[in-house]
Design an enzyme around this catalytic site. Sequence first.
Site, PDB file in Angstrom:
ATOM      1  N   ASP A  78     -37.228  47.773 -20.498  1.00 40.05           N
ATOM      2  CA  ASP A  78     -36.526  47.376 -19.271  1.00 40.05           C
ATOM      3  C   ASP A  78     -35.172  46.757 -19.561  1.00 40.05           C
ATOM      4  OD1 ASP A  78     -37.442  45.076 -20.452  1.00 40.05           O
ATOM      5  OD2 ASP A  78     -38.475  44.287 -18.697  1.00 40.05           O
ATOM      6  N   GLU A  90     -31.216  37.554 -16.691  1.00 39.87           N
ATOM      7  CA  GLU A  90     -30.768  38.463 -15.627  1.00 39.87           C
ATOM      8  C   GLU A  90     -30.775  37.802 -14.249  1.00 39.87           C
ATOM      9  OE1 GLU A  90     -32.668  42.452 -17.662  1.00 39.87           O
ATOM     10  OE2 GLU A  90     -33.935  41.153 -16.455  1.00 39.87           O
TER      11      GLU A  90
END
Length: 334
Positions: A226, A55
Amino acid sequence: MLVLEIEDIKTLISKIGYKEFYLELIKTMEEDYSAWESFDKCPRVANHVDGGVIELMPISNDTLYSFKYVNGHPKNPTQHKMTVMATGQLSLTKTGEPLMFTEMTLLTALRTAANSAMAAKYLAKKDSRILTLIGTGAQSEFQYLAFSYIFDLKEVRYYDTDPKAMEKFATNMSQYNILLTPCKDAYEATQGADIVTTCTADKRYQTVLTKDMIQKDVFINALGGDCPGKTELQKELVEESTVVVEFLEQAKIEGEIQQLSSSFTCTEIYEIIRGEKQLNVATHGTIIFDSVGFALEDYSVLRLIYNLAQKNNIGKEMNLIPKLNDVKNLFSLL
Ligand SMILES: NC(=O)c1ccc[n+]([C@@H]2O[C@H](COP(=O)([O-])OP(=O)(O)OC[C@H]3O[C@@H](n4cnc5c(N)ncnc54)[C@H](O)[C@@H]3O)[C@@H](O)[C@H]2O)c1
């Protein structure tokens, strides 16, 4: 450009002290969350790969721009690699000039724990004494420390599916004056808890916590779910609790609330910090802080670390950005 390595972060924190650092970081995050509208925000950019995710987490305001590179590969420990590893950068917004590049694996654990404790300061019962940790991997001790500076903790109950992770946690925690209760499962671990942190890593829909485990109103700090397809809480538990998130747009994609309807809406933590909404377990029953990790928390820790590193003369100036007499003559460097 200032470059900070792991040793630099270690030196800085031992100079300042854990408690002072955590409290300063919480204050910095509160300042930044309070200035919510001043940030240019977006959900992070996620590349989903086999068994994990990589990410990029950018954010900016008029003064500073930051981004973090971070991965989440729950099976990495079987190859003797960490689940979560990170690096980050801070730049000047006006010119785009990079100011600092730093390790962020440690900074992620510190900022995540500070963020958890910050949310708990507002949302958990003030007299919370028993902390449960489910998942005693890399994040766990950081979580305990941050909570211990906000609450007068008397006991930590803990459970991990990996007995070695539980042993590691017990060894690291033996230096602190706190009752440690290893538990045989998550059900036993949650009994009597005032605060439950779930920080497990497994890329699937898990039900680490179910409704029947929660026997009294509790603050649930759910931070391991998450990523799309990666959750920790039973859907009914989420549906029946009050939920607070960091950034709704991102939490809907990655948080526990990905299990709910796409029209679901809830409080964002900045509203609590600014006092626009008041929620607490004492008055509202079980509250879930559905944390996925938001770029603003990285921005806060980066700007704090940058200031502290400069004040304490820590880190190395490295030649990563050209310094030229004629800024159009880049070719002169070769
Ligand atoms: N929300 C955030 O801001 C944030 C920040 C950092 C990490 N995380 C997430 O937190 C989680 C933990 O990170 P970490 O660095 O400690 O990872 P880690 O791999 O070091 O530790 C995770 C632990 O969870 C245990 N576990 C897995 N399934 C379990 C279960 N059902 N019950 C009990 N234990 C279980 C594993 O054995 C392991 O010891 C990861 O999912 C990571 O993505 C979130």
